[in-house]
Structures are given as structure tokens and as C-alpha cells.
Design an enzyme around this catalytic site. Sequence first.
Site, short mmCIF file in Angstrom:
data_model
loop_
_atom_site.label_atom_id
_atom_site.label_comp_id
_atom_site.label_asym_id
_atom_site.label_seq_id
_atom_site.Cartn_x
_atom_site.Cartn_y
_atom_site.Cartn_z
CG HIS A 81 -0.38 0.26 2.51
ND1 HIS A 81 -0.02 -0.76 3.36
CD2 HIS A 81 -0.07 1.41 3.14
CE1 HIS A 81 0.49 -0.25 4.46
NE2 HIS A 81 0.47 1.08 4.36
CG ASP A 110 -0.28 -3.98 2.46
OD1 ASP A 110 0.30 -3.49 1.47
OD2 ASP A 110 -0.55 -3.31 3.48
#
EC number: 3.4.21.-
Length: 174
Positions: free
Chosen positions: A83, A128
Site C-alpha cells: 500500500h 499487502d
Amino acid sequence: MACGPGDLQSLTSPLSSARLDYQPSIEGPWLRACGQTNVSCRVVKGKLVEVGKWPWQVSILFLGTYICSGSLIHHQWVLTAAHCLQRFKDLSLYSVMVGVHQRPENSTQLPLTRMVIHKDFSNLMSQDIALLKLRDSISWSPFVQPVCLPNIKFKPSIGSMCWVIGWGTTGKKG
């Protein structure tokens, strides 16, 4: 806080079954394995701080401004959260700073040559994870060292002591 002058604290390395595609380079007496800290105490702005507690921590910069932390896993590779890199894929906009403790004066800023974001990453924070490849190979020092990566079967038990490190916020403002 327990600080001693240059105390070497050993962490268990879960890498025993990992396969390496390179010959590890041991460049000094202070680097025996991954996950080693070389803690020394310093006074910064009137407060006692431990320097070298997390020598694998790096600062990821976007246009020269801090955006996320990462961990050194190799002389040229940094592990971070996907992210942190999702908005822009242009490598020239990013750099990594190694050797950062409290202030960046004694650190080195490095350009990148590759960004690898997990193919199943979505904005929902699933998968992630990302890798950044540094343009140049870095040398290990007492304050720049690799973190250990867990064995694929490693699963911490409930109640295990874990650490999350970074320079982000620790709570909501206001």
C-alpha cells in the site's frame, strides 16, 4: 530500557530451511547472522535513546519525503507494504534511506531499480507486501544489517511477543 555500550543482542534466526541463491557476505565481526542488533545508548534532545536496535529498518521516500518504513532482507532488497507504493509506479519518484535512527544526517539515500508488488494485492490490504531493489548493493555495518525472514511454516503462537517498528503515527490525531 536496557542499554549497554554496544551490547550485541542475538535474535533467533528462522532461516535454517531457507534456500539462498547467493553466497552470504560476512563483512565484519558484528554481523554473525540476520536479526542481530548492535545497541548503544545516546542522548538525543535530552532523552536516552537506543541506537542500532532495528538496523534493518529503512525509510522509504517519495519525492524525498518519508512515506513508509521497510526492512532490509538482502544487500539490494527491501521488504515493505504494497500500500506504500500503490499510487505511483515510477521508480524515479522513490528512494530508500538506510542507517536512519532519529535524524537523517548520518544516513544514505539510495535510488531503486525495481519494484515488485504482490500480484494479488488490492486496496483491501490483502497480500499487502512488496519488494524494492536498490540500484547499488549496500555494505553491512553495525547500524545497517538484514532482518531474518521466517520459514514458510512459521506461525507465532497466541501471546507471542511481536514488534512493529516504523516512524508512522501511533494513534489517531484529535
